[in-house]
Design an enzyme around this catalytic site. Structure first.
Site, short mmCIF file in Angstrom:
data_model
loop_
_atom_site.label_atom_id
_atom_site.label_comp_id
_atom_site.label_asym_id
_atom_site.label_seq_id
_atom_site.Cartn_x
_atom_site.Cartn_y
_atom_site.Cartn_z
N GLN A 150 34.12 44.86 31.29
CA GLN A 150 34.39 44.20 32.56
C GLN A 150 35.78 43.59 32.64
OE1 GLN A 150 30.21 42.30 32.31
NE2 GLN A 150 30.73 42.16 34.46
N HIS A 188 27.25 45.00 24.90
CA HIS A 188 27.09 44.39 26.23
C HIS A 188 26.98 45.51 27.26
CE1 HIS A 188 27.78 40.55 28.67
NE2 HIS A 188 27.48 41.50 29.56
N ASN A 216 23.11 42.20 24.34
CA ASN A 216 23.09 41.37 25.55
C ASN A 216 21.92 41.74 26.43
OD1 ASN A 216 24.52 39.47 27.48
ND2 ASN A 216 24.37 41.31 28.74
N GLU A 217 21.10 40.76 26.77
CA GLU A 217 20.00 40.93 27.72
C GLU A 217 19.12 42.13 27.40
OE1 GLU A 217 21.93 38.58 31.55
OE2 GLU A 217 21.66 40.75 31.68
#
Length: 418
Positions: A18, A112, A156-157
């Site tokens: 990102q 991620h 991540n998540e």
């Protein structure tokens, strides 16, 4: 003043894809350039963080931040299966050096959402071998950099694919990372993305698709194996993972539905967390459940620019619910809001932290708060239009400008209080 515990970690978070830009060997890059891609923008140069990381970290320190969560990109470290890039490893070594140079505690996420393109040729996250491949990548990194990494998140998540599936089942709801149901289920662009990865649609299976029992087990195994190699290579590193945890609430008659959802989002992962040093909680809003399932935000509710309900109190609710079963440290690894109104962001941060302080005062062990995100960055399918950052970025010049919310978090970090 509401004082927080000593040595509390105050900072912000990003992910490699990102902000860094030019992550050309990743599956998401292929999705951006696929025929019929639903992505509003291409990530391109990101916010030029790959090049400007040193001045960016200096800016974080100048604001007063004490911690920085960022991700190491698997597709950069291992651009082809079995080939590990020394030059990319040294890049991340210098990012870590820059953190220490400016008094910033680094927290590193090893995955991620994005994966190498070559992994799709092997079946992606549907392949039982993925856990070993992921652990091998983690081992390479921590053999070299482990002594510089005090906190690590393996994944991540890990529950996000389940959340996406539930949202698609219930109604056309916009997930927090910005993937809408209609485009996500469209097969055409995925076939194109698969071809760009050198795979076919039968083998193309990204992390976001790992919601069935078998593939989800591969994700769980990946965490366990990665934690084992990280501990072996760097015993002093504290290891955990992060979960996306909305504040799951029930209205009359919705208790059973809410309990099922909380189990799928959280409790089913407890067995693989038992040897973790901490739990990363990521909260943005709440979810309400009635007798017929998930409910939309109340009429007249204040919304964020992502369409979710403005509900900063969700942070306290999620932490309190998680702490019923989790008695060890918690770190808030993401808490943020997409908005054009930075004053709204300031209110969101303050109200969220007031609730977090109340939870801490009641004995819940919380060791840090990392706001999402450091920058207005690439927000997946929504491109650069959804702004979460406490630091704005001019998309033409890449010039940074600190927002009022950035100054607020910096002041809170400096005083360790609200």
């Amino acid at each position: 003043m509401l004082k927080f515990p000593e040595r509390f970690l105050w900072g912000s978070a990003t992910s490699a894809h990102q902000v860094e830009g030019n992550n050309i060997n990743s599956d998401v890059w292929s999705e951006e350039y696929a025929d019929g891609s639903p992505y509003a923008d291409k990530s391109g140069d990101g916010v030029d963080h790959y090049r400007q990381y040193r001045t960016d970290i200096a800016l974080m320190a100048k604001l007063g931040l004490k911690a920085y969560r960022f991700s190491i990109e698997w597709a950069r470290i291992e651009p082809e299966k079995g080939f590990f890039s020394r030059s990319e490893l040294e890049h991340y070594r210098d990012v870590l050096y820059a953190c220490y140079e400016y008094g910033i505690t680094p927290m590193v996420t090893m995955h991620h959402f994005t994966s190498p393109r070559w992994l799709m040729r092997d079946g992606g996250w549907s392949n039982p071998e993925v856990s070993g491949l992921f652990a091998r990548y983690c081992e390479y990194v921590f053999q070299e950099l482990g002594d510089l990494i005090p906190y690590a998140l393996t994944l991540n998540e890990v529950n996000l694919p389940i959340m996406l599936r539930e949202m698609f089942i219930n109604f056309d709801f916009m997930p927090p990372i910005g993937i809408d149901a209609k485009s996500w289920t469209a097969p055409g662009w995925r076939e194109s993305a698969a071809r760009m990865c050198g795979a076919d649609i039968e083998h193309y299976f990204t992390f976001h698709m790992a919601s069935d029992e078998e593939s989800l087990q591969h994700v769980k195994d990946s965490h366990v194996k990665a934690r084992e190699v990280i501990r072996r290579c760097s015993p002093s590193t504290k290891v955990g993972l992060s979960l996306a945890l909305p504040d799951v609430q029930a209205i009359a008659g919705g208790e059973e539905n809410a309990e099922k959802v909380w189990h799928s989002y959280y409790r089913q992962f407890l067995p693989i967390l038992q040897e973790d040093d901490y739990l990363g909680i990521q909260n943005y809003t709440r979810e309400r459940y009635g007798p017929d399932g998930q409910m939309k935000p109340p009429d007249g509710a204040e919304l964020t620019s992502m369409g979710s309900e403005f509900y900063p109190e969700g942070l306290e609710g999620a932490v309190r619910k998680a702490a019923i079963d989790w008695k060890r440290p918690i770190i808030i690894t993401e808490h943020g809001i997409a908005t054009e109104d930075d004053l709204q962001r300031c209110h969101y941060i303050r109200r969220g932290l007031e609730g977090l302080h109340a939870a801490i005062s009641d004995g819940i062990s919380v060791e840090g708060y990392l706001y999402w995100s450091t920058f207005d960055n690439f927000e997946w399918i929504f491109g650069y239009s959804s702004r979460f950052g406490i630091i704005g970025v001019d998309r033409t010049t890449m010039e940074r400008h600190v927002k009022m919310s950035g100054k607020l978090i910096g002041e809170i970090a400096q005083t360790n209080g609200l």
